[in-house]
Write a protein that holds these residues in place. Structure first.
Motif, PDB file in Angstrom:
ATOM      1  N   HIS A 190     -11.902  -1.068   0.394  1.00 20.27           N
ATOM      2  CA  HIS A 190     -11.878   0.276   0.975  1.00 20.27           C
ATOM      3  C   HIS A 190     -13.002   0.544   1.964  1.00 20.27           C
ATOM      4  O   HIS A 190     -13.088   1.632   2.517  1.00 20.27           O
ATOM      5  CB  HIS A 190     -11.902   1.320  -0.144  1.00 20.27           C
ATOM      6  N   THR A 200     -13.048   3.863 -10.717  1.00 24.61           N
ATOM      7  CA  THR A 200     -13.314   3.123  -9.477  1.00 24.61           C
ATOM      8  C   THR A 200     -13.866   4.029  -8.375  1.00 24.61           C
ATOM      9  O   THR A 200     -14.132   3.564  -7.275  1.00 24.61           O
ATOM     10  CB  THR A 200     -12.031   2.459  -8.937  1.00 24.61           C
ATOM     11  N   LYS A 245       0.170  -3.678  -1.635  1.00 26.38           N
ATOM     12  CA  LYS A 245      -1.132  -3.092  -2.014  1.00 26.38           C
ATOM     13  C   LYS A 245      -0.951  -1.946  -3.015  1.00 26.38           C
ATOM     14  O   LYS A 245      -1.749  -1.779  -3.928  1.00 26.38           O
ATOM     15  CB  LYS A 245      -1.861  -2.575  -0.776  1.00 26.38           C
ATOM     16  N   PHE A 288      -2.531  -1.524  -6.638  1.00 31.25           N
ATOM     17  CA  PHE A 288      -3.200  -0.299  -7.093  1.00 31.25           C
ATOM     18  C   PHE A 288      -2.656   0.137  -8.454  1.00 31.25           C
ATOM     19  O   PHE A 288      -3.401   0.378  -9.397  1.00 31.25           O
ATOM     20  CB  PHE A 288      -3.003   0.807  -6.050  1.00 31.25           C
ATOM     21  N   PHE A 298      -4.099   6.949   6.428  1.00 28.89           N
ATOM     22  CA  PHE A 298      -4.718   5.718   5.939  1.00 28.89           C
ATOM     23  C   PHE A 298      -3.671   4.633   5.645  1.00 28.89           C
ATOM     24  O   PHE A 298      -4.010   3.468   5.495  1.00 28.89           O
ATOM     25  CB  PHE A 298      -5.496   5.980   4.635  1.00 28.89           C
ATOM     26  N   PHE A 299      -2.432   5.049   5.546  1.00 27.59           N
ATOM     27  CA  PHE A 299      -1.415   4.126   5.040  1.00 27.59           C
ATOM     28  C   PHE A 299      -0.332   3.724   6.036  1.00 27.59           C
ATOM     29  O   PHE A 299       0.530   2.942   5.705  1.00 27.59           O
ATOM     30  CB  PHE A 299      -0.712   4.735   3.819  1.00 27.59           C
ATOM     31  N   TYR A 321      -9.063  -5.862 -10.858  1.00 25.78           N
ATOM     32  CA  TYR A 321     -10.002  -6.162  -9.790  1.00 25.78           C
ATOM     33  C   TYR A 321     -11.425  -5.932 -10.276  1.00 25.78           C
ATOM     34  O   TYR A 321     -11.672  -5.135 -11.154  1.00 25.78           O
ATOM     35  CB  TYR A 321      -9.735  -5.266  -8.587  1.00 25.78           C
ATOM     36  N   LEU A 379     -12.029   1.854   5.253  1.00 24.91           N
ATOM     37  CA  LEU A 379     -11.501   3.221   5.177  1.00 24.91           C
ATOM     38  C   LEU A 379     -12.651   4.217   5.084  1.00 24.91           C
ATOM     39  O   LEU A 379     -12.592   5.309   5.653  1.00 24.91           O
ATOM     40  CB  LEU A 379     -10.579   3.366   3.969  1.00 24.91           C
ATOM     41  N   LEU A 385     -12.931   8.067   4.768  1.00 22.25           N
ATOM     42  CA  LEU A 385     -12.413   8.250   3.402  1.00 22.25           C
ATOM     43  C   LEU A 385     -13.438   9.001   2.544  1.00 22.25           C
ATOM     44  O   LEU A 385     -14.592   8.599   2.458  1.00 22.25           O
ATOM     45  CB  LEU A 385     -12.125   6.882   2.774  1.00 22.25           C
TER      46      LEU A 385
HETATM   47  C1  HEM Z   1      -7.938   5.908  -7.067  1.00 26.90           C
HETATM   48  C2  HEM Z   1      -8.576   4.745  -7.005  1.00 26.90           C
HETATM   49  C3  HEM Z   1      -8.096   3.620  -6.139  1.00 26.90           C
HETATM   50  C4  HEM Z   1      -7.772   2.391  -6.574  1.00 26.90           C
HETATM   51  C5  HEM Z   1      -7.859   1.862  -8.007  1.00 26.90           C
HETATM   52  C6  HEM Z   1      -7.324   1.629  -5.419  1.00 26.90           C
HETATM   53  C7  HEM Z   1      -6.900   0.313  -5.474  1.00 26.90           C
HETATM   54  C8  HEM Z   1      -6.549  -0.418  -4.388  1.00 26.90           C
HETATM   55  C9  HEM Z   1      -6.151  -1.796  -4.429  1.00 26.90           C
HETATM   56  C10 HEM Z   1      -6.059  -2.656  -5.682  1.00 26.90           C
HETATM   57  C11 HEM Z   1      -5.910  -2.187  -3.168  1.00 26.90           C
HETATM   58  C12 HEM Z   1      -5.455  -3.556  -2.699  1.00 26.90           C
HETATM   59  C13 HEM Z   1      -6.625  -4.364  -2.227  1.00 26.90           C
HETATM   60  C14 HEM Z   1      -6.140  -5.629  -1.595  1.00 26.90           C
HETATM   61  O1  HEM Z   1      -5.494  -6.402  -2.284  1.00 26.90           O
HETATM   62  O2  HEM Z   1      -6.393  -5.823  -0.412  1.00 26.90           O
HETATM   63  C15 HEM Z   1      -6.112  -1.048  -2.308  1.00 26.90           C
HETATM   64  C16 HEM Z   1      -5.921  -1.044  -0.938  1.00 26.90           C
HETATM   65  C17 HEM Z   1      -5.896   0.110  -0.183  1.00 26.90           C
HETATM   66  N1  HEM Z   1      -6.232   1.374  -0.595  1.00 26.90           N
HETATM   67 FE1  HEM Z   1      -6.840   1.895  -2.438  1.00 26.90          FE
HETATM   68  N2  HEM Z   1      -7.365   2.425  -4.319  1.00 26.90           N
HETATM   69  C18 HEM Z   1      -7.830   3.662  -4.698  1.00 26.90           C
HETATM   70  C19 HEM Z   1      -8.035   4.763  -3.897  1.00 26.90           C
HETATM   71  C20 HEM Z   1      -7.644   4.828  -2.571  1.00 26.90           C
HETATM   72  C21 HEM Z   1      -7.742   6.006  -1.756  1.00 26.90           C
HETATM   73  C22 HEM Z   1      -8.312   7.347  -2.211  1.00 26.90           C
HETATM   74  C23 HEM Z   1      -7.221   5.671  -0.521  1.00 26.90           C
HETATM   75  C24 HEM Z   1      -7.033   6.524   0.722  1.00 26.90           C
HETATM   76  C25 HEM Z   1      -6.683   7.767   0.697  1.00 26.90           C
HETATM   77  C26 HEM Z   1      -6.842   4.286  -0.578  1.00 26.90           C
HETATM   78  C27 HEM Z   1      -6.293   3.586   0.456  1.00 26.90           C
HETATM   79  C28 HEM Z   1      -6.050   2.235   0.435  1.00 26.90           C
HETATM   80  C29 HEM Z   1      -5.550   1.512   1.590  1.00 26.90           C
HETATM   81  C30 HEM Z   1      -5.163   2.085   2.957  1.00 26.90           C
HETATM   82  C31 HEM Z   1      -5.471   0.164   1.199  1.00 26.90           C
HETATM   83  C32 HEM Z   1      -5.048  -0.999   2.055  1.00 26.90           C
HETATM   84  C33 HEM Z   1      -6.260  -1.560   2.748  1.00 26.90           C
HETATM   85  C34 HEM Z   1      -5.860  -2.683   3.657  1.00 26.90           C
HETATM   86  O3  HEM Z   1      -4.747  -2.688   4.166  1.00 26.90           O
HETATM   87  O4  HEM Z   1      -6.713  -3.574   3.832  1.00 26.90           O
HETATM   88  N3  HEM Z   1      -7.097   3.802  -1.833  1.00 26.90           N
HETATM   89  N4  HEM Z   1      -6.485   0.014  -3.073  1.00 26.90           N
END
Ligand code: HEM
Lengths: 323, 122
Positions: free
Chosen positions: B71, B115, B47, B51, B35-36, B62, B74, B79
């Motif tokens: 998400h 969340t 990002k 987080f 995913f990353f 947020y 994803l 996901l």
């Molecule tokens: C545990 C709770 C989670 C929180 C609080 C969280 C929070 C965030 C935040 C604040 C962003 C940035 C959004 C933006 O500015 O575009 C983000 C992006 C992202 N998150 Fe999470 N996240 C969580 C769980 C996850 C999980 C479980 C995954 C995958 C296994 C994940 C994968 C991603 C990815 C790949 C991005 C980038 C998306 C993009 O590039 O547009 N996140 N997340």
């Protein structure tokens, strides 16, 4: 759709355009170079709206507060009145004093200047010729008493600036030089931190500068340089680097060639592959990456996964604008 | 008013320290690293910073809708609960590694946990 106001006139700004696109389409000459938010040639200033944060990335905080932004990165969601920065960021004029082939496609240029000018080896400047054509190049020499700047310019297949420089730029010609930019340079006070430097092609220019800076400041920890090229004839400064490695026991020089079998004088493989295979753990290291953007991206990730801290990875990718 | 979790954890400096450790754990985890890895590293780090700032109860919190949108793509590519749990694991391990006291870790985990439904698009 929004409206961009420039010099009191209104221009229609389409959803997918940058401010730079909009103005260039209207035949307004806005200086620009890389169009990737790196060279900062297209610096402009908003007279009303706060610019989108992406368009201010990399600018000094003081400039951000004054609503400066990069036109090539600015896609505003509201109407915006914009202007060129009133005071140009201190450009100086420098005169080409020396020109010399370093390899089949890389030429060394030495420019001399009179005005006060501050820089670190490894930073880059924008060079602008008589008609405004601008490209970014890294500085290969140390600041000193002699008021010179050294650049290594690689001839690119369709490079307008580099072809002109190789063919027609003669000693005695004046170029405009922007202020020195970027954070890819040696840091004093970290003499005990090992350094890994990986470069391809003319990415050696900033690295050679950084190495000379480190050695002349009596850097104590190991310094490892990997310089890569696809063919042996693309390597350059080989004798200089070898002789440095002889003089300084902590400096290690590794020329790498990807498309030829290893010999006594170089290793086989892409520079970053060889370098990263040689150093299993980069925790605590400072890493400098210069050259091909893909190599820089990949190596950044690998160096990080091998333990280098994000704050210790420095890269000024060469942004090669076609044309 | 009691000092915020963000400040008790050490503010921006804590985010900076944690992002280095956290993102490395995520990239090394084959359950979730797909995913990353497909975008520019600097953008990904920005990002991750967002987080962690959020999990630390930091300033630009947020809204639920944002988490859902961030998400949604994803979720489209698979996901699920297990991935979410993996991220929670790395968050806890990161803070433990940085010697954050257990009660503060629990507070940060609770914020991230809150969340879950939005992140998983439910
Ligand atoms: C545990 C709770 C989670 C929180 C609080 C969280 C929070 C965030 C935040 C604040 C962003 C940035 C959004 C933006 O500015 O575009 C983000 C992006 C992202 N998150 Fe999470 N996240 C969580 C769980 C996850 C999980 C479980 C995954 C995958 C296994 C994940 C994968 C991603 C990815 C790949 C991005 C980038 C998306 C993009 O590039 O547009 N996140 N997340």
């Amino acid at each position: 759709m929004t409206t961009i106001i420039f010099n009191g006139k209104k221009y229609r700004h389409q959803t997918n355009e940058t401010v730079l696109d909009t103005l260039l389409k209207a035949d307004i000459q806005i200086p620009n170079g890389c169009r990737e938010g790196v060279c900062q040639s297209c610096l402009m200033r908003s007279l009303d709206a706060v610019p989108p944060s992406l368009s201010q990335k990399g600018l000094k905080e003081s400039l951000q507060l004054q609503k400066f932004f990069l036109a090539c990165r600015c896609n505003p969601e509201q109407d915006m009145a914009v202007a060129l920065p009133e005071h140009e960021l201190a450009n100086i004029t420098a005169i080409v004093s020396h020109k010399e082939a370093l390899s089949v496609d890389i030429m060394r240029f030495v420019l001399s200047f009179q005005e006060p000018f501050q820089f670190f080896a490894g930073q880059f400047v924008n060079l602008t010729r008589f008609d405004g054509l601008t490209r970014s190049y890294s500085i290969a020499n140390l600041p000193g008493q002699d008021n010179i700047l050294e650049f290594h310019i690689k001839r690119l297949p369709f490079g307008r600036f580099s072809s002109w420089a190789h063919n027609d730029l003669k000693p005695g010609t004046a170029l405009k030089v922007s202020e020195a930019k970027g954070s890819c340079h040696y840091l004093l006070g970290k003499s005990g931190q090992p350094m890994l430097l990986i470069g391809t092609g003319s990415g050696l220019a900033p690295l050679a500068g950084i190495i000379n800076d480190a050695l002349s400041n009596n850097h104590q920890a190991p310094i490892k340089l990997y310089h890569g090229s696809s063919e042996p004839k693309g390597l350059y400064l080989v004798d200089e680097m070898r002789s440095l490695a002889k003089t300084y026991h902590n400096f290690d020089y590794n020329p790498c060639v990807s498309l030829a079998k290893a010999t006594d004088s170089f290793k086989q493989g892409r520079a970053h592959d060889v370098a990263l295979a040689d150093t299993p753990n980069l925790s605590g290291w400072r890493v400098y990456l210069c050259g091909h953007p893909e190599m820089v991206q990949q190596s950044k990730m690998s160096a990080y996964l091998k333990g280098a801290s994000l704050n210790d990875i420095y890269a000024d990718a060469f942004y090669t604008t076609p044309g | 008013m009691a000092e915020s979790l963000f400040n008790r954890l050490g503010g921006e400096a804590a985010v900076n320290a944690a992002v280095d450790v956290f993102y490395r754990k995520v990239l090394n985890d084959h359950r979730i690293n797909r995913f990353f890895t497909n975008s520019d590293m600097d953008k990904q780090i920005a990002k991750q910073r967002a987080f962690l700032t959020m999990a630390f109860g930091g300033p630009n919190s947020y809204t639920g809708k944002d988490m859902r949108t961030a998400h949604a793509k994803l979720v489209d590519i698979g996901l699920n609960e297990d991935h979410f749990n993996a991220v929670m694991e790395h968050l806890g391990a990161t803070l433990t590694e940085l010697k954050v006291p257990a009660d503060l870790i629990a507070e940060a985990a609770a914020i991230a946990e809150s969340t879950r439904n939005d992140v998983l698009g439910r």
